[in-house]
Scaffold this motif. Sequence first.
Motif, PDB file in Angstrom:
ATOM      1  N   GLN A  86      -3.260   7.379 -11.256  1.00 45.20           N
ATOM      2  CA  GLN A  86      -3.475   8.662 -11.925  1.00 45.20           C
ATOM      3  C   GLN A  86      -3.005   9.830 -11.073  1.00 45.20           C
ATOM      4  OE1 GLN A  86      -7.574   8.575 -13.251  1.00 45.20           O
ATOM      5  NE2 GLN A  86      -7.053   7.274 -14.970  1.00 45.20           N
ATOM      6  N   LEU A  87      -1.807   9.656 -10.535  1.00 43.42           N
ATOM      7  CA  LEU A  87      -1.198  10.755  -9.788  1.00 43.42           C
ATOM      8  C   LEU A  87      -0.641  11.767 -10.791  1.00 43.42           C
ATOM      9  CD1 LEU A  87       0.736   8.568  -7.199  1.00 43.42           C
ATOM     10  CD2 LEU A  87      -1.378   9.860  -6.800  1.00 43.42           C
ATOM     11  N   VAL A  88      -0.482  13.003 -10.344  1.00 42.57           N
ATOM     12  CA  VAL A  88       0.126  14.017 -11.200  1.00 42.57           C
ATOM     13  C   VAL A  88       1.633  13.775 -11.201  1.00 42.57           C
ATOM     14  CG1 VAL A  88       0.426  16.494 -11.576  1.00 42.57           C
ATOM     15  CG2 VAL A  88      -1.698  15.629 -10.557  1.00 42.57           C
ATOM     16  N   ALA A  89       2.168  13.443 -12.387  1.00 43.17           N
ATOM     17  CA  ALA A  89       3.552  12.968 -12.502  1.00 43.17           C
ATOM     18  C   ALA A  89       4.577  13.996 -12.022  1.00 43.17           C
ATOM     19  CB  ALA A  89       3.838  12.578 -13.959  1.00 43.17           C
ATOM     20  N   GLU A  90       4.245  15.274 -12.150  1.00 38.26           N
ATOM     21  CA  GLU A  90       5.229  16.327 -11.837  1.00 38.26           C
ATOM     22  C   GLU A  90       5.257  16.666 -10.353  1.00 38.26           C
ATOM     23  OE1 GLU A  90       2.757  16.681 -14.064  1.00 38.26           O
ATOM     24  OE2 GLU A  90       3.933  16.365 -15.890  1.00 38.26           O
ATOM     25  N   LEU A  91       4.308  16.124  -9.577  1.00 33.72           N
ATOM     26  CA  LEU A  91       4.221  16.514  -8.162  1.00 33.72           C
ATOM     27  C   LEU A  91       4.654  15.382  -7.236  1.00 33.72           C
ATOM     28  CD1 LEU A  91       0.741  18.327  -8.003  1.00 33.72           C
ATOM     29  CD2 LEU A  91       3.004  19.367  -8.271  1.00 33.72           C
ATOM     30  N   PRO A  92       5.408  15.695  -6.170  1.00 32.25           N
ATOM     31  CA  PRO A  92       5.742  14.667  -5.183  1.00 32.25           C
ATOM     32  C   PRO A  92       4.480  14.182  -4.463  1.00 32.25           C
ATOM     33  CG  PRO A  92       6.466  16.816  -4.417  1.00 32.25           C
ATOM     34  CD  PRO A  92       5.988  16.998  -5.825  1.00 32.25           C
ATOM     35  N   ALA A  93       4.611  13.023  -3.822  1.00 33.16           N
ATOM     36  CA  ALA A  93       3.458  12.383  -3.194  1.00 33.16           C
ATOM     37  C   ALA A  93       2.672  13.338  -2.296  1.00 33.16           C
ATOM     38  CB  ALA A  93       3.928  11.172  -2.389  1.00 33.16           C
ATOM     39  N   VAL A  94       3.383  14.056  -1.446  1.00 38.87           N
ATOM     40  CA  VAL A  94       2.690  14.901  -0.468  1.00 38.87           C
ATOM     41  C   VAL A  94       1.822  15.956  -1.160  1.00 38.87           C
ATOM     42  CG1 VAL A  94       4.629  16.510  -0.151  1.00 38.87           C
ATOM     43  CG2 VAL A  94       2.954  16.194   1.695  1.00 38.87           C
ATOM     44  N   GLU A  95       2.312  16.468  -2.298  1.00 35.46           N
ATOM     45  CA  GLU A  95       1.526  17.490  -3.010  1.00 35.46           C
ATOM     46  C   GLU A  95       0.357  16.862  -3.752  1.00 35.46           C
ATOM     47  OE1 GLU A  95       3.640  20.561  -5.123  1.00 35.46           O
ATOM     48  OE2 GLU A  95       5.357  20.345  -3.776  1.00 35.46           O
ATOM     49  N   GLU A 154      -0.075  13.276   7.286  1.00 38.10           N
ATOM     50  CA  GLU A 154      -0.735  12.380   8.224  1.00 38.10           C
ATOM     51  C   GLU A 154      -1.319  11.152   7.497  1.00 38.10           C
ATOM     52  OE1 GLU A 154      -3.468  14.436  10.841  1.00 38.10           O
ATOM     53  OE2 GLU A 154      -4.644  12.569  10.963  1.00 38.10           O
ATOM     54  N   TRP A 155      -1.921  11.388   6.317  1.00 34.14           N
ATOM     55  CA  TRP A 155      -2.509  10.278   5.575  1.00 34.14           C
ATOM     56  C   TRP A 155      -1.445   9.342   5.005  1.00 34.14           C
ATOM     57  CZ3 TRP A 155      -6.691   7.536   5.330  1.00 34.14           C
ATOM     58  CH2 TRP A 155      -7.851   8.060   5.888  1.00 34.14           C
ATOM     59  N   LEU A 156      -0.341   9.900   4.538  1.00 31.54           N
ATOM     60  CA  LEU A 156       0.745   9.050   4.033  1.00 31.54           C
ATOM     61  C   LEU A 156       1.262   8.170   5.167  1.00 31.54           C
ATOM     62  CD1 LEU A 156       2.647  11.568   1.737  1.00 31.54           C
ATOM     63  CD2 LEU A 156       1.369   9.546   1.014  1.00 31.54           C
ATOM     64  N   ASP A 157       1.310   8.746   6.349  1.00 37.78           N
ATOM     65  CA  ASP A 157       1.745   8.025   7.527  1.00 37.78           C
ATOM     66  C   ASP A 157       0.753   6.898   7.857  1.00 37.78           C
ATOM     67  OD1 ASP A 157       3.589   7.710   9.524  1.00 37.78           O
ATOM     68  OD2 ASP A 157       2.399   8.864  10.970  1.00 37.78           O
ATOM     69  N   ARG A 158      -0.535   7.237   7.822  1.00 39.50           N
ATOM     70  CA  ARG A 158      -1.572   6.272   8.153  1.00 39.50           C
ATOM     71  C   ARG A 158      -1.569   5.087   7.179  1.00 39.50           C
ATOM     72  NH1 ARG A 158      -7.236   9.182   9.103  1.00 39.50           N
ATOM     73  NH2 ARG A 158      -5.956  10.656  10.232  1.00 39.50           N
ATOM     74  N   LEU A 159      -1.185   5.338   5.931  1.00 39.30           N
ATOM     75  CA  LEU A 159      -1.172   4.267   4.934  1.00 39.30           C
ATOM     76  C   LEU A 159       0.209   3.621   4.821  1.00 39.30           C
ATOM     77  CD1 LEU A 159      -3.586   5.733   2.263  1.00 39.30           C
ATOM     78  CD2 LEU A 159      -4.039   4.069   4.047  1.00 39.30           C
ATOM     79  N   GLY A 160       1.065   3.944   5.785  1.00 40.08           N
ATOM     80  CA  GLY A 160       2.335   3.222   5.901  1.00 40.08           C
ATOM     81  C   GLY A 160       3.418   3.632   4.924  1.00 40.08           C
ATOM     82  N   VAL A 161       3.279   4.828   4.310  1.00 39.61           N
ATOM     83  CA  VAL A 161       4.302   5.247   3.353  1.00 39.61           C
ATOM     84  C   VAL A 161       4.798   6.682   3.600  1.00 39.61           C
ATOM     85  CG1 VAL A 161       3.785   3.653   1.462  1.00 39.61           C
ATOM     86  CG2 VAL A 161       2.403   5.715   1.710  1.00 39.61           C
ATOM     87  N   PRO A 162       5.122   7.004   4.866  1.00 41.91           N
ATOM     88  CA  PRO A 162       5.553   8.384   5.135  1.00 41.91           C
ATOM     89  C   PRO A 162       6.842   8.739   4.393  1.00 41.91           C
ATOM     90  CG  PRO A 162       6.021   6.970   7.020  1.00 41.91           C
ATOM     91  CD  PRO A 162       5.183   6.170   6.070  1.00 41.91           C
ATOM     92  N   GLU A 163       7.654   7.719   4.124  1.00 41.55           N
ATOM     93  CA  GLU A 163       8.950   7.977   3.474  1.00 41.55           C
ATOM     94  C   GLU A 163       8.804   8.387   2.013  1.00 41.55           C
ATOM     95  OE1 GLU A 163       7.720   5.108   4.281  1.00 41.55           O
ATOM     96  OE2 GLU A 163       7.980   3.704   2.605  1.00 41.55           O
ATOM     97  N   LEU A 164       7.594   8.256   1.467  1.00 40.95           N
ATOM     98  CA  LEU A 164       7.402   8.596   0.046  1.00 40.95           C
ATOM     99  C   LEU A 164       7.056  10.072  -0.172  1.00 40.95           C
ATOM    100  CD1 LEU A 164       5.287   5.575  -1.273  1.00 40.95           C
ATOM    101  CD2 LEU A 164       7.755   5.912  -1.399  1.00 40.95           C
ATOM    102  N   ALA A 165       6.886  10.813   0.916  1.00 38.59           N
ATOM    103  CA  ALA A 165       6.349  12.176   0.812  1.00 38.59           C
ATOM    104  C   ALA A 165       6.967  13.015  -0.311  1.00 38.59           C
ATOM    105  CB  ALA A 165       6.482  12.890   2.152  1.00 38.59           C
ATOM    106  N   GLN A 166       8.279  12.961  -0.438  1.00 39.79           N
ATOM    107  CA  GLN A 166       8.933  13.829  -1.425  1.00 39.79           C
ATOM    108  C   GLN A 166       9.255  13.118  -2.740  1.00 39.79           C
ATOM    109  OE1 GLN A 166       8.831  16.954  -0.970  1.00 39.79           O
ATOM    110  NE2 GLN A 166       8.156  16.751   1.157  1.00 39.79           N
ATOM    111  N   GLN A 167       8.799  11.874  -2.894  1.00 39.32           N
ATOM    112  CA  GLN A 167       9.087  11.124  -4.124  1.00 39.32           C
ATOM    113  C   GLN A 167       8.092  11.483  -5.214  1.00 39.32           C
ATOM    114  OE1 GLN A 167      11.546   8.747  -4.223  1.00 39.32           O
ATOM    115  NE2 GLN A 167      11.339   7.313  -2.530  1.00 39.32           N
ATOM    116  N   LEU A 168       8.560  11.453  -6.452  1.00 33.83           N
ATOM    117  CA  LEU A 168       7.685  11.630  -7.599  1.00 33.83           C
ATOM    118  C   LEU A 168       7.061  10.279  -7.942  1.00 33.83           C
ATOM    119  CD1 LEU A 168       9.981  13.896  -9.808  1.00 33.83           C
ATOM    120  CD2 LEU A 168       7.914  14.600  -8.554  1.00 33.83           C
TER     121      LEU A 168
END
Length: 230
Positions: free
Chosen positions: A90-99, A121-135
């Motif tokens: 249930q992520l907000v579809a219009e926002l990238p992961a970091v937002e 920092e949390w994306l990094d801790r959960l092993g997905v830092p590369e997803l930050a800007q992905q929708l």
Amino acid sequence: MVIETHTVTKSYGPSPALRGVSLTVEQGEIVAVTGPSGCGKSTLLHVMAGILRPDGGEVRHHGARIDDLSEAKRSLLRRTDFGVLFQFGQLVAELPAVENVALPLLLGGSGRRQATAQAVEWLDRLGVPELAQQLPGEMSGGQQQRVALARALVSGPKVLFADEPTGALDTLSGERVMGLMVRAARTQGTSVVLVTHDATVAAHADREIRLRDGMVDGEHLGSAVAKAAR
Ligand code: ADP
């Protein structure tokens, strides 16, 4: 005791979903609520998290009743003390992961710069830092669930409520999400209430509470704990 319920009842129209459920969750404990489909697991989780109001009985958080609070106060409590993870992130579809991850902090009044830094920092801790800007639409189900987990934990909740968090994932991604969830919860001292019908998922818990027909049917140590005690 972080969360207690006392003889909680809840009906949808004439049909009872919970028929007097009493249980406790300790600080830092991982509790799995299991049982067949329709036995009331999801309803119980929603009642414990203050999303649904019970018809009868009590829900307490650190000893204080929360079931009789106003919607506004329960909503504030969910923002400050609870994290929630559903089957589909249930992520907000219009926002990238970091937002998406920063959202609870922004809603809580944090500045954008600080919220973004914590989200990264949390994306990094959960092993997905590369997803930050992905929708969300550009991610796999397992990736979305890791981002949703980051969002659920970013505010440092006392309790994480997870409703079939791996229900939409294949076995391997599900195991990965469970492993990350358990490790993050242990590191933060966060209690977890985990609803699942899947025995391999429940095996991650310290204790398993089985429901049947809206009542507690039994309780035992999680298999990991039981194994260590033998
Ligand atoms: P579980 O999570 O164990 O599958 P639920 O808590 O979802 O169980 O449901 C418990 C019972 O309440 C079921 O009989 C279900 O059909 C009913 N129920 C759940 N949600 C609703 C709803 N929104 N409206 C009417 N009945 C519902």
